[in-house]
Motif scaffolding. Structure first.
Motif, PDB file in Angstrom:
ATOM      1  N   SER A   1       0.848  -1.181   0.000  1.00  0.00           N
ATOM      2  CA  SER A   1       0.000   0.000   0.000  1.00  0.00           C
ATOM      3  C   SER A   1       0.888   1.238   0.000  1.00  0.00           C
ATOM      4  O   SER A   1       2.074   1.174   0.331  1.00  0.00           O
ATOM      5  CB  SER A   1      -0.917   0.000   1.227  1.00  0.00           C
ATOM      6  OG  SER A   1      -0.148   0.029   2.420  1.00  0.00           O
TER       7      SER A   1
ATOM      8  N   PRO B   1      -2.084  -1.968  -5.841  1.00  0.00           N
ATOM      9  CA  PRO B   1      -2.659  -0.913  -5.002  1.00  0.00           C
ATOM     10  C   PRO B   1      -2.790   0.382  -5.809  1.00  0.00           C
ATOM     11  O   PRO B   1      -1.920   0.688  -6.630  1.00  0.00           O
ATOM     12  CB  PRO B   1      -1.630  -0.741  -3.878  1.00  0.00           C
ATOM     13  CG  PRO B   1      -0.809  -1.980  -3.917  1.00  0.00           C
ATOM     14  CD  PRO B   1      -0.803  -2.439  -5.334  1.00  0.00           C
TER      15      PRO B   1
ATOM     16  N   VAL C   1      -7.204  -1.365  -3.572  1.00  0.00           N
ATOM     17  CA  VAL C   1      -6.342  -2.274  -4.317  1.00  0.00           C
ATOM     18  C   VAL C   1      -7.186  -2.934  -5.397  1.00  0.00           C
ATOM     19  O   VAL C   1      -8.354  -3.237  -5.188  1.00  0.00           O
ATOM     20  CB  VAL C   1      -5.692  -3.330  -3.387  1.00  0.00           C
ATOM     21  CG1 VAL C   1      -6.735  -4.181  -2.699  1.00  0.00           C
ATOM     22  CG2 VAL C   1      -4.698  -4.200  -4.146  1.00  0.00           C
TER      23      VAL C   1
END
Length: 152
Positions: free
Chosen positions: A40, A94, A101
């Protein structure tokens, strides 16, 4: 490698301190993931596309945060055979904005999830081979016929 941590896919997913080599954690619930690890934007989640699941793992302690797997897909697609339910995850990307995502699959199209695992949308087209997230709302993907940009 991400920051000061090295992530290793061996029998299980493992994290080590980059400088000392000391183990940080081992996630025994994630066995040899098939696809590349994706992080992320904030680096707090590592996404693992496995043949049968998309798995979100906390980078701080290796705990599984959520999983989209054949069982969750089966709940979406009642009435299909077990063969047709196989998720066939091929890639996870992501969004650069950090709030979601994208999951690309071999048999069931494209999905977008929030970082908490909530399904945002599903595009049930087949045969995607490439996926690139441009923003939270814009993706580029390709199949055997074309390269397509989508805006949601």
């Amino acid at each position: 490698m991400r920051g000061d941590t090295v992530y290793v896919r061996s029998e299980y997913l493992r994290a080590f301190n980059r400088d000392s080599g000391e183990p940080r954690w081992v996630n025994r619930g994630t066995t040899i993931p098939d696809g590349p690890l994706r992080f992320s934007r904030d680096g707090e989640i590592v996404y693992i596309p496995d043949r049968n699941a998309l798995i979100a793992i906390a980078t701080a302690d290796g705990e599984e945060l959520w999983r989209f797997n054949d069982e969750r897909l089966a709940a979406m697609e009642r009435g299909r055979s077990e063969f047709e339910i196989d998720l066939g995850a091929t890639a996870a990307v992501p969004a650069p904005d950090g709030g979601s995502v994208f999951l690309n699959t071999k048999h069931h199209g494209l999905f977008q999830f929030g970082t908490d695992g909530t399904l945002r949308w599903h595009e049930p087209r087949l045969d995607f081979s490439f996926l690139y997230a441009v923003t939270e709302d814009t993706i580029v993907h390709s199949g055997t016929e074309a390269i397509v940009a989508r805006y949601r």
